[in-house]
Design a protein around this motif. Sequence first.
Motif, PDB file in Angstrom:
ATOM      1  N   UNK A   1      -5.285   2.137   1.766  1.00  0.00           N
ATOM      2  CA  UNK A   1      -5.563   2.530   2.884  1.00  0.00           C
ATOM      3  C   UNK A   1      -5.024   3.778   3.207  1.00  0.00           C
ATOM      4  N   UNK A   2      -5.705   4.680   3.777  1.00  0.00           N
ATOM      5  CA  UNK A   2      -4.984   6.227   4.344  1.00  0.00           C
ATOM      6  C   UNK A   2      -4.695   7.022   3.244  1.00  0.00           C
TER       7      UNK A   2
ATOM      8  N   UNK B   1      -3.770  -4.991   5.648  1.00  0.00           N
ATOM      9  CA  UNK B   1      -3.128  -3.751   6.326  1.00  0.00           C
ATOM     10  C   UNK B   1      -3.104  -2.438   5.500  1.00  0.00           C
TER      11      UNK B   1
ATOM     12  N   UNK C   1     -11.580  -5.621   4.171  1.00  0.00           N
ATOM     13  CA  UNK C   1     -10.618  -4.696   4.735  1.00  0.00           C
ATOM     14  C   UNK C   1      -9.604  -5.296   5.565  1.00  0.00           C
ATOM     15  N   UNK C   2      -9.537  -6.819   5.233  1.00  0.00           N
ATOM     16  CA  UNK C   2      -8.599  -7.346   6.241  1.00  0.00           C
ATOM     17  C   UNK C   2      -7.256  -6.968   6.027  1.00  0.00           C
TER      18      UNK C   2
ATOM     19  N   UNK D   1      -8.010  -2.218   0.598  1.00  0.00           N
ATOM     20  CA  UNK D   1      -9.291  -2.653   0.741  1.00  0.00           C
ATOM     21  C   UNK D   1      -9.890  -2.900  -0.592  1.00  0.00           C
TER      22      UNK D   1
END
Lengths: 241, 478
Positions: free
Chosen positions: A210-211, A139, A136-137, A142
């Motif tokens: 992400x998100x 930004x 998950x590095x 993932x």
Amino acid sequence: MSKEFTFEIDGRLVKAVQGDTIMQAADAAGVYIPRLCDTEGLEPQGSCRVCVVKQNGRSVSACTQPAIADSKVENETEEIQGYRRNLVRMLYHEGNHLCPICEASGRCELQAMGYRLGITQATKYPYLQPVRPVDASHPDIVLDTNRCIFCGRCIRASRDIDGKHVFEYVGRGIHKRVGVNGDRLAQTNVELTDRAIDLATCPVGCIIQKGKGFFAPIGQRQFDHKPISLGVAAVDPEEAE
Amino acid sequence: MAKTRVIEIDPLTRVEGHGKVTIHLDDHNNVDEARLHIVEFRGFERFILGRLYWEVPVIVQRLCGICPVSHHLAASKAMDSIVGVDRLTPTAEKLRRLMHYGQILQSNVLHFFHLSSPDLLFGFESDVAKRNIFGVIEAHPELAVKGIKLRKFGQEVIKLTAGKKIHGTSAVPGGVNKNLSTAERDYLLQDIAQMRGWAQEAVDIARGYTLEHMETVRGFAAFNSSHMSLVREDGAMDLYHGVLRAIDASGNVIFDQVDYREFNDYLMEEVRSWSYMKFPFIKRRGNLDGWYRVGPLSRMNTAGFIDTPLADEAHVEFRASTNNQPNHMSLAYHWARMIEVLHCVEKIDELLNDPDLQGDELLLKGERREEGIGVIEAPRGTLFHHYRVDENDQVSFCNLIVSTTNNNEAMNRAVTQVAKAHLSNRKSITEGMLNQVEVAVRAYDPCLSCATHALGQMPLDVELYDAQGELLERKLRS
């Protein structure tokens, strides 16, 4: 001029042009041949074996095998569906596929294929429960290889369309997994706009943005009401809205 | 050396989760000590580590099949903090509230009608063959149907707000992923008058039982304790959001207007070797005196009023039954629980008539934070979810204080008191006597799976030990 000919899929006459694969001809005729590693825009590689059909009695992968004039292709016969069921079951047992808590649930091609093939419960195979890292590095992105089915779609998309070679297989045998061109995803030049990151590229929840998890409500997800079939494949939930 | 005997009730029945009770008897067959053991372990707090923060509300709700909405929402509230949102859009908050009222309604009804009504209708020591939901259906079919349909209504509310009756996904960090369509609203509204009527009947039944059996209720697992819950800032009962308030046995405020994000300054948890369920206590009072109760009874005690008219009327009557002093009777939980059912029906009605639920502003986003705490009043009491999330969006810390855990000490005291009253000096122990112990536990509607964050099975177990700790008798039921 390309030579046109016909052949049969499950008794139905299908047209093809010289050089067409069985799957290309089937798609053009509106006949669905189940698949996982093949998707529109990527060079077929015939690795998942879910699209295996019998061409004149010989098992071949429909996404790579050229159609043959006047041949007879068996697709959704009981025997072949049984093989597919076992292949898909083994994919479930080989990775860590926890559908109830996975954000790809409802748009996942593996899950949808399981439903299409009538896989509704655990099977005789042991769960391998591999321990695979979650990267998950980055930004925005993932990589959770617990859910990987080794379809190679991200590898081909990154290499052939994005021209980046971000993803590649590493390790051998049971230890094989998708790795990245760097220590971690954050150290690569991958971007959200890459085709490899498009939610329609990864058929499962291995590559996620992400998100965006769980943004699509239950009932409005890709496969909530329609089984996986021609024209009903995974898409970005935001694009679907 | 003196000998004691130990009775084991294993498994406990008509509770959610797996537990057992052990009752220690001395040489003279007097009950020395009784304990409620929670014997499951699942370790959610551990395996959530490393997962991505937006997955948490969906993962942790798998703690429970009865009150997943409570975990889904408590975790979502914590994740709202993580994404920097302190106040949701009106549509998002109201949709979540609607879901939550549906949840409390169905869970409280499930407990009262399906699990506890057999004890109340037939008697604690009545024929065990009939003392169950099927006995209720046979003897009181109309009542059973009302209970089942009331619960179904709550589940329908959950389905239309969360996406599924069990383990939905609509609450996401910063808001929700859907609103309520007018068709969904109208579908629920068509039954609301009927539900209100049945909820009022349920309050009447629970109140009637309590008042008619006041002598039993006063003497059965009734003991002084502190009480804690969330309340709205003006003191109204609020099941979704508010500030923490705790009162002592006399009704004096221990703390009030506490921002729940600071709960760690006020509460601690103690571990005891014989149970997987921890023992929380109010820090400033210490682990011996700081224990407290939560849940419907406590909410009736801590709330100044209820902001819906019928439930408020019922609350006034409830408080008057103990001269407006805190009610400490375990069996009064049932009455309190039904007042909450009425409140939920009124709130659902109010929300269904609110056009905000058809709004399109579902999500907000703020500045990312590292820590999030979500607290909610779940059916069984105050539920705490506490997380830390690292710079990669992965969970690095998780602590859950589940409603039933808050009642751990109280349930143990209830078990001890009832065991002493009903099992001391008996030559033989009957199933009916053991059920008295279970009735005491059952009053708290414990969810033992949640409490240990453990796999849900239903059985309960009672064991009888001698002074040397040798198992003498064991009753196992599943």
